[in-house]
Motif scaffolding. Structure first.
Motif, PDB file in Angstrom:
ATOM      1  N   UNK A  29       0.981  -1.148  -0.005  1.00  0.00           N
ATOM      2  CA  UNK A  29       0.188  -0.078  -0.166  1.00  0.00           C
ATOM      3  C   UNK A  29       0.733   1.328   0.109  1.00  0.00           C
ATOM      4  N   UNK A  30       0.506   2.204  -0.882  1.00  0.00           N
ATOM      5  CA  UNK A  30       1.359   3.489  -0.926  1.00  0.00           C
ATOM      6  C   UNK A  30       0.183   4.729  -0.941  1.00  0.00           C
ATOM      7  N   UNK A  31       1.000   6.101  -0.754  1.00  0.00           N
ATOM      8  CA  UNK A  31      -0.047   7.075  -0.653  1.00  0.00           C
ATOM      9  C   UNK A  31       0.049   7.533  -2.091  1.00  0.00           C
ATOM     10  N   UNK A  32      -1.110   7.839  -2.700  1.00  0.00           N
ATOM     11  CA  UNK A  32      -1.193   8.228  -4.140  1.00  0.00           C
ATOM     12  C   UNK A  32      -1.461   9.844  -3.923  1.00  0.00           C
ATOM     13  N   UNK A  33      -2.263  10.328  -3.025  1.00  0.00           N
ATOM     14  CA  UNK A  33      -2.308  11.669  -2.921  1.00  0.00           C
ATOM     15  C   UNK A  33      -2.856  11.970  -1.499  1.00  0.00           C
ATOM     16  N   UNK A  34      -2.418  13.216  -1.288  1.00  0.00           N
ATOM     17  CA  UNK A  34      -2.934  13.685   0.116  1.00  0.00           C
ATOM     18  C   UNK A  34      -2.707  15.248   0.226  1.00  0.00           C
ATOM     19  N   UNK A  35      -4.004  15.797   1.100  1.00  0.00           N
ATOM     20  CA  UNK A  35      -4.114  17.148   1.323  1.00  0.00           C
ATOM     21  C   UNK A  35      -4.999  17.785   0.518  1.00  0.00           C
ATOM     22  N   UNK A  36      -5.018  19.231   0.582  1.00  0.00           N
ATOM     23  CA  UNK A  36      -5.684  20.098  -0.237  1.00  0.00           C
ATOM     24  C   UNK A  36      -5.913  19.959  -1.600  1.00  0.00           C
ATOM     25  N   UNK A  37      -4.566  19.531  -2.220  1.00  0.00           N
ATOM     26  CA  UNK A  37      -4.729  19.442  -3.482  1.00  0.00           C
ATOM     27  C   UNK A  37      -4.852  17.888  -4.117  1.00  0.00           C
ATOM     28  N   UNK A  38      -5.291  17.076  -3.326  1.00  0.00           N
ATOM     29  CA  UNK A  38      -5.838  15.628  -3.545  1.00  0.00           C
ATOM     30  C   UNK A  38      -7.118  15.759  -4.019  1.00  0.00           C
ATOM     31  N   UNK A  39      -7.315  15.863  -5.203  1.00  0.00           N
ATOM     32  CA  UNK A  39      -8.865  15.749  -5.947  1.00  0.00           C
ATOM     33  C   UNK A  39      -8.904  14.758  -6.909  1.00  0.00           C
ATOM     34  N   UNK A  40     -10.100  14.105  -6.866  1.00  0.00           N
ATOM     35  CA  UNK A  40     -10.587  13.181  -8.040  1.00  0.00           C
ATOM     36  C   UNK A  40     -11.723  13.741  -8.741  1.00  0.00           C
ATOM     37  N   UNK A  41     -11.995  13.421 -10.061  1.00  0.00           N
ATOM     38  CA  UNK A  41     -13.295  13.945 -10.775  1.00  0.00           C
ATOM     39  C   UNK A  41     -13.809  12.535 -10.706  1.00  0.00           C
ATOM     40  N   UNK A  42     -15.231  12.916 -10.567  1.00  0.00           N
ATOM     41  CA  UNK A  42     -16.356  11.921 -10.822  1.00  0.00           C
ATOM     42  C   UNK A  42     -16.881  11.748 -12.082  1.00  0.00           C
ATOM     43  N   UNK A  43     -17.787  10.624 -12.173  1.00  0.00           N
ATOM     44  CA  UNK A  43     -18.697  10.518 -13.392  1.00  0.00           C
ATOM     45  C   UNK A  43     -19.476  11.658 -13.690  1.00  0.00           C
ATOM     46  N   UNK A  44     -19.976  12.084 -12.497  1.00  0.00           N
ATOM     47  CA  UNK A  44     -20.618  13.483 -12.569  1.00  0.00           C
ATOM     48  C   UNK A  44     -20.349  14.815 -13.104  1.00  0.00           C
ATOM     49  N   UNK A  45     -18.724  14.619 -13.202  1.00  0.00           N
ATOM     50  CA  UNK A  45     -17.964  15.703 -13.686  1.00  0.00           C
ATOM     51  C   UNK A  45     -17.728  16.647 -12.514  1.00  0.00           C
ATOM     52  N   UNK A  46     -18.097  16.210 -11.136  1.00  0.00           N
ATOM     53  CA  UNK A  46     -17.682  17.138 -10.030  1.00  0.00           C
ATOM     54  C   UNK A  46     -16.386  16.596  -9.528  1.00  0.00           C
ATOM     55  N   UNK A  47     -15.597  17.462  -9.082  1.00  0.00           N
ATOM     56  CA  UNK A  47     -14.256  17.117  -8.330  1.00  0.00           C
ATOM     57  C   UNK A  47     -14.464  16.975  -6.945  1.00  0.00           C
ATOM     58  N   UNK A  48     -13.779  15.960  -6.211  1.00  0.00           N
ATOM     59  CA  UNK A  48     -14.084  15.684  -4.963  1.00  0.00           C
ATOM     60  C   UNK A  48     -12.651  15.774  -4.115  1.00  0.00           C
ATOM     61  N   UNK A  49     -12.666  16.787  -3.325  1.00  0.00           N
ATOM     62  CA  UNK A  49     -11.318  16.701  -2.427  1.00  0.00           C
ATOM     63  C   UNK A  49     -11.473  15.630  -1.356  1.00  0.00           C
ATOM     64  N   UNK A  50     -10.305  14.706  -1.397  1.00  0.00           N
ATOM     65  CA  UNK A  50     -10.118  13.595  -0.591  1.00  0.00           C
ATOM     66  C   UNK A  50      -8.792  13.729   0.116  1.00  0.00           C
ATOM     67  N   UNK A  51      -8.868  13.588   1.558  1.00  0.00           N
ATOM     68  CA  UNK A  51      -7.961  13.855   2.435  1.00  0.00           C
ATOM     69  C   UNK A  51      -6.355  13.018   2.177  1.00  0.00           C
ATOM     70  N   UNK A  52      -6.695  11.605   2.043  1.00  0.00           N
ATOM     71  CA  UNK A  52      -5.677  10.833   1.557  1.00  0.00           C
ATOM     72  C   UNK A  52      -6.321   9.661   0.689  1.00  0.00           C
ATOM     73  N   UNK A  53      -5.446   9.284  -0.471  1.00  0.00           N
ATOM     74  CA  UNK A  53      -5.913   8.139  -1.222  1.00  0.00           C
ATOM     75  C   UNK A  53      -4.766   7.170  -1.310  1.00  0.00           C
ATOM     76  N   UNK A  54      -5.071   6.029  -1.072  1.00  0.00           N
ATOM     77  CA  UNK A  54      -3.741   5.004  -1.076  1.00  0.00           C
ATOM     78  C   UNK A  54      -4.379   3.940  -2.026  1.00  0.00           C
ATOM     79  N   UNK A  55      -3.700   3.549  -3.046  1.00  0.00           N
ATOM     80  CA  UNK A  55      -3.774   2.380  -4.035  1.00  0.00           C
ATOM     81  C   UNK A  55      -3.036   0.865  -3.688  1.00  0.00           C
TER      82      UNK A  55
END
Length: 283
Positions: A29-55
């Motif tokens: 397990x690693x950390x892909x994204x973290x913090x305010x700049x960690x955002x993921x675009x949804x199918x809806x077209x809305x961007x979601x800010x997520x605190x930590x993403x781990x793949x």
């Protein structure tokens, strides 16, 4: 990890990232994204800010986990769990984790049980947690085997004539005596002691007994503790070189103070987090 012992929301997020990054190393397990700049675009077209993403990879498939940190004074309710479920559905992220400082409401726990959301209580260690637990983490144990070889001159006796001797029980006792010379000058007995010890060191033979005679005619020996004075004309030292081994085996345990306690509610796993970033699991 460099941390401070004062928690705020930003430090709380940073610690959460560190914990999952550290615990996940063995399973890839690693950390892909973290913090305010960690955002993921949804199918809806809305961007979601997520605190930590781990793949996390399993075979040819890679799964992602979205971790949300809630450094709140209130408990996390089902509304927050439902919001994360909706974000997962929109982004296609496989799993979610909510890390809360103050825990979860009953309906929040109940709702999370029926979703792919894991809930974790991460808070500061409290006195009530000490029951059956230590407030410190053992980091390492050091076994030290020390070999000490001592060589030092030892004075066996001090004779001042007429079958009189000076009894010395402790090194500091030498400083009680002063020699008043014929001309009125005063010399510390310890000066003669040191001079004789130098002679013993020069011999460098522990089997040989050495004597040293100092002629000081018409002088007096003053005991500064008692005020007693005795006449003397010479001092005769007897001594030898003393060699000894003083081996020691010492054991030290390096410890760190427990700072945070983390409980994974559904997995029923508990971890302690130390002030310097050490993590241990309670078995």
């Amino acid at each position: 990890m460099s941390i401070t012992n004062t928690l705020d929301w930003k430090t709380y997020e940073s610690i959460t990232k560190y914990i999952y990054e550290t615990l996940g190393k063995q399973s890839g397990v690693t950390v892909k994204g973290y913090g305010n700049d960690c955002k993921v675009a949804g199918k809806s077209g809305v961007s979601h800010q997520i605190d930590v993403i781990t793949p996390h990879s399993e075979g040819s498939h890679t799964y992602e986990t979205a971790i949300e940190c809630k450094y709140w004074k209130k408990k996390v309710s089902k509304d927050i769990v439902m919001k994360l479920v909706q974000i997962l559905e929109d982004t296609g992220i496989s799993k979610g984790i909510i890390v809360s400082k103050s825990g979860f409401t009953r309906d929040g726990i109940q709702y999370a049980k029926h979703t792919n959301i894991e809930i974790v209580h991460l808070r500061e260690y409290e006195e009530k947690d000490l029951k059956g637990n230590s407030h410190q983490i053992d980091i390492a144990t050091l076994d030290l085997n020390i070999r000490i070889h001592r060589t030092r001159p030892e004075i066996i006796s001090i004779d001042i004539g007429d079958n009189r001797k000076i009894e010395i029980k402790h090194e500091f006792d030498y400083f009680d005596f002063t020699i008043i010379l014929k001309n009125g000058n005063q010399v510390a007995l310890y000066d003669y002691v040191n001079d004789f010890r130098k002679q013993i060191n020069c011999i460098n033979d522990k089997t040989k007994l050495l004597t040293g005679k100092y002629k000081i005619p018409s002088s007096m020996l003053l005991n500064q503790q008692t005020g007693e004075k005795v006449d003397l004309d010479e001092i005769l030292f007897t001594g030898q070189l003393n060699k000894s081994d003083d081996d020691r085996n010492l054991k030290y345990t390096i410890v760190d103070k427990v700072w945070l306690l983390m409980k994974s509610i559904f997995e029923e796993r508990t971890f302690s987090f130390s002030e310097s970033g050490i993590i241990i699991e309670h078995k």
